[in-house]
Motif scaffolding. Structure first.
Motif, PDB file in Angstrom:
ATOM      1  N   ASN A 130     -20.303  11.553  -3.630  1.00  0.00           N
ATOM      2  CA  ASN A 130     -19.721  11.019  -4.855  1.00  0.00           C
ATOM      3  C   ASN A 130     -18.224  11.257  -4.882  1.00  0.00           C
ATOM      4  N   HIS A 131     -17.860  12.334  -4.232  1.00  0.00           N
ATOM      5  CA  HIS A 131     -16.411  12.655  -3.885  1.00  0.00           C
ATOM      6  C   HIS A 131     -15.735  11.410  -3.076  1.00  0.00           C
ATOM      7  N   THR A 132     -16.258  10.987  -2.080  1.00  0.00           N
ATOM      8  CA  THR A 132     -15.824  10.249  -1.076  1.00  0.00           C
ATOM      9  C   THR A 132     -15.670   8.943  -1.937  1.00  0.00           C
ATOM     10  N   LEU A 133     -16.797   8.528  -2.602  1.00  0.00           N
ATOM     11  CA  LEU A 133     -16.734   7.348  -3.388  1.00  0.00           C
ATOM     12  C   LEU A 133     -15.458   7.268  -4.229  1.00  0.00           C
ATOM     13  N   LEU A 134     -15.524   8.246  -5.095  1.00  0.00           N
ATOM     14  CA  LEU A 134     -14.443   8.554  -6.210  1.00  0.00           C
ATOM     15  C   LEU A 134     -12.764   8.273  -5.245  1.00  0.00           C
ATOM     16  N   LEU A 135     -12.629   8.846  -4.185  1.00  0.00           N
ATOM     17  CA  LEU A 135     -11.662   8.965  -3.413  1.00  0.00           C
ATOM     18  C   LEU A 135     -11.162   7.406  -2.937  1.00  0.00           C
ATOM     19  N   ILE A 136     -12.413   6.672  -2.689  1.00  0.00           N
ATOM     20  CA  ILE A 136     -12.129   5.472  -2.278  1.00  0.00           C
ATOM     21  C   ILE A 136     -11.619   4.642  -3.436  1.00  0.00           C
ATOM     22  N   VAL A 137     -12.204   4.644  -4.662  1.00  0.00           N
ATOM     23  CA  VAL A 137     -12.028   3.803  -5.613  1.00  0.00           C
ATOM     24  C   VAL A 137     -10.548   4.279  -6.284  1.00  0.00           C
ATOM     25  N   MET A 138     -10.184   5.696  -6.106  1.00  0.00           N
ATOM     26  CA  MET A 138      -8.697   5.988  -6.651  1.00  0.00           C
ATOM     27  C   MET A 138      -7.797   5.429  -5.638  1.00  0.00           C
ATOM     28  N   ALA A 139      -7.999   5.417  -4.233  1.00  0.00           N
ATOM     29  CA  ALA A 139      -7.115   4.926  -3.456  1.00  0.00           C
ATOM     30  C   ALA A 139      -6.967   3.671  -3.594  1.00  0.00           C
ATOM     31  N   GLY A 140      -8.034   2.786  -3.920  1.00  0.00           N
ATOM     32  CA  GLY A 140      -7.681   1.197  -4.377  1.00  0.00           C
ATOM     33  C   GLY A 140      -7.198   0.989  -5.553  1.00  0.00           C
ATOM     34  N   ILE A 141      -7.135   1.568  -6.266  1.00  0.00           N
ATOM     35  CA  ILE A 141      -6.492   1.677  -7.677  1.00  0.00           C
ATOM     36  C   ILE A 141      -4.919   1.986  -7.459  1.00  0.00           C
ATOM     37  N   ALA A 142      -4.714   3.000  -6.696  1.00  0.00           N
ATOM     38  CA  ALA A 142      -3.450   3.403  -6.249  1.00  0.00           C
ATOM     39  C   ALA A 142      -2.657   2.264  -5.491  1.00  0.00           C
ATOM     40  N   THR A 143      -3.433   1.730  -4.530  1.00  0.00           N
ATOM     41  CA  THR A 143      -2.888   0.732  -3.771  1.00  0.00           C
ATOM     42  C   THR A 143      -2.550  -0.557  -4.791  1.00  0.00           C
ATOM     43  N   TYR A 144      -3.569  -0.886  -5.485  1.00  0.00           N
ATOM     44  CA  TYR A 144      -3.234  -2.172  -6.285  1.00  0.00           C
ATOM     45  C   TYR A 144      -2.006  -1.744  -7.343  1.00  0.00           C
ATOM     46  N   PHE A 145      -1.834  -0.558  -7.938  1.00  0.00           N
ATOM     47  CA  PHE A 145      -0.755  -0.484  -8.666  1.00  0.00           C
ATOM     48  C   PHE A 145       0.727  -0.403  -7.988  1.00  0.00           C
ATOM     49  N   THR A 146       0.839  -0.095  -6.656  1.00  0.00           N
ATOM     50  CA  THR A 146       1.843   0.031  -5.675  1.00  0.00           C
ATOM     51  C   THR A 146       2.398  -1.266  -5.370  1.00  0.00           C
ATOM     52  N   ARG A 147       1.133  -2.205  -5.289  1.00  0.00           N
ATOM     53  CA  ARG A 147       1.630  -3.540  -4.955  1.00  0.00           C
ATOM     54  C   ARG A 147       1.980  -4.640  -6.091  1.00  0.00           C
ATOM     55  N   ILE A 148       1.190  -4.333  -7.490  1.00  0.00           N
ATOM     56  CA  ILE A 148       1.792  -5.056  -8.471  1.00  0.00           C
ATOM     57  C   ILE A 148       2.999  -4.521  -9.176  1.00  0.00           C
ATOM     58  N   GLY A 149       3.064  -3.215  -8.837  1.00  0.00           N
ATOM     59  CA  GLY A 149       4.641  -2.531  -9.439  1.00  0.00           C
ATOM     60  C   GLY A 149       5.719  -3.105  -8.792  1.00  0.00           C
ATOM     61  N   GLY A 150       5.807  -3.391  -7.405  1.00  0.00           N
ATOM     62  CA  GLY A 150       6.805  -3.609  -6.229  1.00  0.00           C
ATOM     63  C   GLY A 150       7.119  -5.300  -6.825  1.00  0.00           C
ATOM     64  N   TYR A 151       5.814  -6.006  -7.134  1.00  0.00           N
ATOM     65  CA  TYR A 151       6.137  -7.437  -7.870  1.00  0.00           C
ATOM     66  C   TYR A 151       6.773  -7.517  -8.843  1.00  0.00           C
ATOM     67  N   LEU A 152       6.297  -6.533 -10.013  1.00  0.00           N
ATOM     68  CA  LEU A 152       6.947  -6.621 -11.127  1.00  0.00           C
ATOM     69  C   LEU A 152       8.463  -6.374 -11.327  1.00  0.00           C
ATOM     70  N   LEU A 153       8.816  -5.263 -10.357  1.00  0.00           N
ATOM     71  CA  LEU A 153      10.170  -4.974 -10.368  1.00  0.00           C
ATOM     72  C   LEU A 153      10.824  -6.039  -9.669  1.00  0.00           C
ATOM     73  N   ILE A 154      10.566  -6.446  -8.806  1.00  0.00           N
ATOM     74  CA  ILE A 154      11.341  -7.649  -8.074  1.00  0.00           C
ATOM     75  C   ILE A 154      11.635  -8.784  -8.993  1.00  0.00           C
ATOM     76  N   SER A 155      10.278  -9.302  -9.586  1.00  0.00           N
ATOM     77  CA  SER A 155      10.340 -10.314 -10.396  1.00  0.00           C
ATOM     78  C   SER A 155      11.207 -10.029 -11.666  1.00  0.00           C
ATOM     79  N   GLY A 156      11.559  -8.923 -12.189  1.00  0.00           N
ATOM     80  CA  GLY A 156      12.555  -8.794 -13.226  1.00  0.00           C
ATOM     81  C   GLY A 156      13.940  -9.078 -12.768  1.00  0.00           C
ATOM     82  N   PHE A 157      14.295  -9.414 -11.482  1.00  0.00           N
ATOM     83  CA  PHE A 157      15.931  -9.573 -11.002  1.00  0.00           C
ATOM     84  C   PHE A 157      15.962 -11.118 -11.154  1.00  0.00           C
ATOM     85  N   LYS A 158      16.944 -11.469 -11.488  1.00  0.00           N
ATOM     86  CA  LYS A 158      17.164 -12.916 -11.597  1.00  0.00           C
ATOM     87  C   LYS A 158      17.740 -13.408 -10.191  1.00  0.00           C
ATOM     88  N   ARG A 159      18.399 -12.480  -9.727  1.00  0.00           N
ATOM     89  CA  ARG A 159      18.996 -12.421  -8.136  1.00  0.00           C
ATOM     90  C   ARG A 159      18.767 -11.239  -7.546  1.00  0.00           C
TER      91      ARG A 159
END
Length: 114
Positions: A15-44
């Motif tokens: 169960n700890h391994t499963l939790l680690l996999i899920v948390m790593a997936g969530i962290a990966t998702y938020f770092t990717r979407i965060g970069g997109y949101l940060l860059i999309s905020g720039f006009k240039r």
């Protein structure tokens, strides 16, 4: 079967391994979407940010290639040099096949790195 693992078919997952996999997936998702949101905020995109983003692929490639090259045996060095030379002329799958063939020849043909 203990209460701390989930058994499915041929393997069990703690169960700890499963939790680690899920948390790593969530962290990966938020770092990717965060970069997109940060860059999309720039006009240039500012020139410094663009330069930094252009340097990312080379930095990632260096991070992945340098440690095995310097810490690995001669079989790894031969495979990487072969892949580099083939990569100057041919596309990705050919590079992979050439590197694999080089490491197999070094290990099984010449006994290097075993």
């Amino acid at each position: 079967m203990d209460n701390m693992s989930t058994e499915t078919g041929m393997f069990s997952v703690d169960n700890h391994t499963l939790l680690l996999i899920v948390m790593a997936g969530i962290a990966t998702y938020f770092t990717r979407i965060g970069g997109y949101l940060l860059i999309s905020g720039f006009k240039r995109i500012p020139p410094r940010v663009e330069s930094a983003l252009n340097a990312v692929p080379a930095a990632v490639l260096t991070t992945l290639v340098a440690p095995p090259f310097f810490n690995g045996g001669w079989d790894i060095k031969i495979a990487m040099i072969t892949a580099l030379i083939v990569g100057l002329r041919f596309p990705g799958l050919t590079i992979l096949a050439a590197g694999w063939a080089a490491v197999m020849a070094a290990r099984h043909g010449f006994g290097i790195g075993l």
